[in-house]
Motif scaffolding. Structure first.
Motif, PDB file in Angstrom:
ATOM      1  N   PRO A  36       0.575  -1.135  -0.190  1.00  0.00           N
ATOM      2  CA  PRO A  36      -0.223  -0.166   0.097  1.00  0.00           C
ATOM      3  C   PRO A  36       1.173   1.285   0.022  1.00  0.00           C
ATOM      4  O   PRO A  36       2.129   1.465   0.902  1.00  0.00           O
ATOM      5  N   THR A  37       0.645   2.250  -1.006  1.00  0.00           N
ATOM      6  CA  THR A  37       0.966   3.543  -0.569  1.00  0.00           C
ATOM      7  C   THR A  37       0.272   4.057  -1.443  1.00  0.00           C
ATOM      8  O   THR A  37      -0.999   4.488  -1.502  1.00  0.00           O
ATOM      9  N   MET A  38       1.057   6.139  -0.965  1.00  0.00           N
ATOM     10  CA  MET A  38      -0.102   6.965  -1.782  1.00  0.00           C
ATOM     11  C   MET A  38       0.648   7.779  -2.646  1.00  0.00           C
ATOM     12  O   MET A  38       0.275   8.621  -2.780  1.00  0.00           O
ATOM     13  N   ASN A  66      -5.478   8.968   0.722  1.00  0.00           N
ATOM     14  CA  ASN A  66      -6.909   8.608   1.952  1.00  0.00           C
ATOM     15  C   ASN A  66      -7.075   9.672   3.047  1.00  0.00           C
ATOM     16  O   ASN A  66      -5.724  10.180   2.959  1.00  0.00           O
ATOM     17  N   GLN A  69      -7.009   9.532   6.574  1.00  0.00           N
ATOM     18  CA  GLN A  69      -5.969   9.809   7.589  1.00  0.00           C
ATOM     19  C   GLN A  69      -5.469  11.375   7.942  1.00  0.00           C
ATOM     20  O   GLN A  69      -4.819  11.232   8.584  1.00  0.00           O
ATOM     21  N   VAL A 162      -5.087   5.475   9.175  1.00  0.00           N
ATOM     22  CA  VAL A 162      -5.197   4.098   8.371  1.00  0.00           C
ATOM     23  C   VAL A 162      -5.003   3.010   8.838  1.00  0.00           C
ATOM     24  O   VAL A 162      -5.108   2.510   7.711  1.00  0.00           O
ATOM     25  N   VAL A 165      -8.253   1.912   6.357  1.00  0.00           N
ATOM     26  CA  VAL A 165      -8.002   2.767   5.453  1.00  0.00           C
ATOM     27  C   VAL A 165      -7.270   0.972   4.475  1.00  0.00           C
ATOM     28  O   VAL A 165      -7.768   0.176   3.572  1.00  0.00           O
ATOM     29  N   VAL A 166      -6.703   0.235   5.089  1.00  0.00           N
ATOM     30  CA  VAL A 166      -5.605  -1.029   5.371  1.00  0.00           C
ATOM     31  C   VAL A 166      -6.070  -2.126   5.681  1.00  0.00           C
ATOM     32  O   VAL A 166      -6.403  -2.740   4.979  1.00  0.00           O
ATOM     33  N   PHE A 180       4.827  -3.101   4.256  1.00  0.00           N
ATOM     34  CA  PHE A 180       5.339  -1.759   5.577  1.00  0.00           C
ATOM     35  C   PHE A 180       6.303  -1.226   5.507  1.00  0.00           C
ATOM     36  O   PHE A 180       7.013  -2.332   5.883  1.00  0.00           O
ATOM     37  N   ASP A 184       7.886   4.640   9.011  1.00  0.00           N
ATOM     38  CA  ASP A 184       6.485   4.640   9.654  1.00  0.00           C
ATOM     39  C   ASP A 184       6.644   3.568  10.411  1.00  0.00           C
ATOM     40  O   ASP A 184       5.319   3.321  10.138  1.00  0.00           O
ATOM     41  N   GLN A 187       3.378   3.471  12.429  1.00  0.00           N
ATOM     42  CA  GLN A 187       2.496   2.649  11.794  1.00  0.00           C
ATOM     43  C   GLN A 187       2.290   1.224  10.958  1.00  0.00           C
ATOM     44  O   GLN A 187       1.412   0.065  11.113  1.00  0.00           O
TER      45      GLN A 187
HETATM   46  C1  LIG Z   1      -0.687   3.242   4.672  1.00  0.00           C
HETATM   47  C2  LIG Z   1      -1.038   4.098   3.593  1.00  0.00           C
HETATM   48  C3  LIG Z   1      -0.670   3.476   2.436  1.00  0.00           C
HETATM   49  C4  LIG Z   1      -2.417   4.368   3.753  1.00  0.00           C
HETATM   50  O1  LIG Z   1      -2.880   5.323   3.466  1.00  0.00           O
HETATM   51  C5  LIG Z   1      -0.191   5.323   3.688  1.00  0.00           C
HETATM   52  O2  LIG Z   1       0.101   5.756   5.530  1.00  0.00           O
HETATM   53  C6  LIG Z   1       1.458   5.145   3.880  1.00  0.00           C
HETATM   54  O3  LIG Z   1       1.493   5.254   2.362  1.00  0.00           O
HETATM   55  O4  LIG Z   1       2.392   5.181   4.745  1.00  0.00           O
END
Ligand SMILES: CC(C)(CO)[C@@H](O)C(=O)[O-]
Ligand SMILES: Nc1ncnc2c1ncn2[C@@H]1O[C@H](COP(=O)(O)OP(=O)(O)OP(=O)(O)O)[C@@H](O)[C@H]1O
Ligand code: BAL
Length: 314
Positions: A36-38, A66, A69, A162, A165-166, A180, A184, A187
């Motif tokens: 998962p990324t932004m 997202n 968050q 977070v 959405v995860v 991950f 972070d 997280q």
């Molecule tokens: C895990 C994630 C994709 C959730 O939106 C975000 O927090 C991130 O990019 O670290």
């Protein structure tokens, strides 16, 4: 396990299509890795994909910024994005990725009859950009203790956003592994706990921090640093490496270690959000280092808030 030839990923924007794709892969007996990324991808993200390649047959990268968050005062509107550039990076990566999940809106439930009264705008005392949008979403995942300290202090809606959405991504993609970055750190630990507590059949992998040649942790937000701020920001990684070396030489008093780091970053021109030495699993602050800890820092350089950390195993 993946092949080394580059390939064009399947680009999927719809939840139902994503689910179908995953089910098809499963029916062919393939294991699925999710990263998962932004978006605004860099080598840190690519290292997570390589980690997924090592464990699974097919890899899905999700790219989604997202709103759940971010609080309205945070940087959702300026978060960098470059979907086309991201695709080129993914295609240039040996082994590539098999699918890119790029939903327009993960909170689009087609419920036209959402009205203002149905929505708890305070979301349990905190408000994110999602509630501001009145999206008709009211279910949140909270990892109650782990979300409280560190980044949770200054970003009160962050971790419920977070985790939620995860959890949605896990339900849609149904991966065997999810990778991950330890950049972070909180997280990563929160998502590991969520998976355990809610019995997701998914292994959460924590992947090591990728740094630039000068040691700065790679982050999409680094693009917003001026050259001077970037130079100043090196105080985070330099002081963390120094702290680790001091622990190895026998300095175990956390107050002394923290004071030194806070002084170095402040003198360089950074503004500390927090600098804490915590247990690697419980994330509870420790006074003296006797077991594995992680030294976590968040600091502002101009308008950019960066996080970094150093695991110290004794
Ligand atoms: C895990 C994630 C994709 C959730 O939106 C975000 O927090 C991130 O990019 O670290
Ligand atoms: N330097 C890095 N090394 C390893 N993993 C990383 C690194 N940077 C980001 N990641 C991981 O990539 C995943 C997606 O993160 P995200 O898309 O938010 O990128 P980011 O660079 O962390 O952006 P920002 O910190 O600006 O939000 C997360 O699991 C994150 O921990
Ligand atoms: N990588 C963390 C995502 C965020 O700061 O919103």
């Amino acid at each position: 396990m993946a092949t080394t030839s580059t390939k064009e990923p399947e680009i999927i924007t719809d939840k139902t299509q994503m689910r179908k794709w995953s089910r098809a892969m499963r029916s062919q007996g393939k294991s699925i890795g999710l990263v998962p990324t932004m978006g605004y991808l860099h080598e840190g993200h690519l290292s997570l994909i390589k980690e997924s390649h090592r464990r699974t047959n097919v890899t899905v990268v999700s790219i989604y910024v997202n709103p759940g968050q971010f609080s309205p005062s945070e940087d959702l509107s300026t978060y960098p994005s470059d979907f086309h550039g991201d695709l080129l990076k993914l295609m240039a990566l040996p082994g590539g990725v098999d699918a890119v999940f790029h939903p327009h809106d993960l909170y689009d439930y087609n419920n036209n009859n959402v009205n203002k009264d149905m929505i708890d705008e305070k979301g349990g005392g905190v408000v994110s950009c999602l509630e501001e949008r009145r999206a008709g979403h009211e279910t949140w995942v909270r990892v109650e203790k782990l979300e409280k300290g560190l980044c949770g202090m200054s970003r009160p809606v962050f971790f419920r956003g977070v985790a939620t959405v995860v959890a949605k991504l896990f339900n849609i993609v149904d991966p065997d592994f999810a990778v991950f970055g330890k950049k972070d750190y909180q997280q990563f630990r929160i998502l590991q706990r969520m998976v355990r507590d809610l019995d997701f059949s998914i292994e959460v992998i924590g992947s090591e921090i990728k740094r630039d040649s000068d040691g700065l942790a790679l982050s999409s937000r680094n693009v917003h640093l001026s050259p001077e701020e970037r130079e100043t920001a090196l105080s985070i990684n330099r002081s963390l490496f120094r702290a680790k070396s001091n622990v190895e030489k026998g300095q175990v008093n956390c107050k002394e270690l923290r004071d030194t780091v806070i002084q170095a970053i402040s003198e360089a021109g950074g503004r500390i959000d927090y600098a804490e030495i915590v247990d690697q699993e419980s994330l509870e602050a420790v006074e003296e280092i006797k077991s594995p800890v992680v030294f976590c820092i968040a600091a502002w350089f101009g308008k950019v808030r960066l996080v970094d950390n150093m695991e110290i195993d004794v």
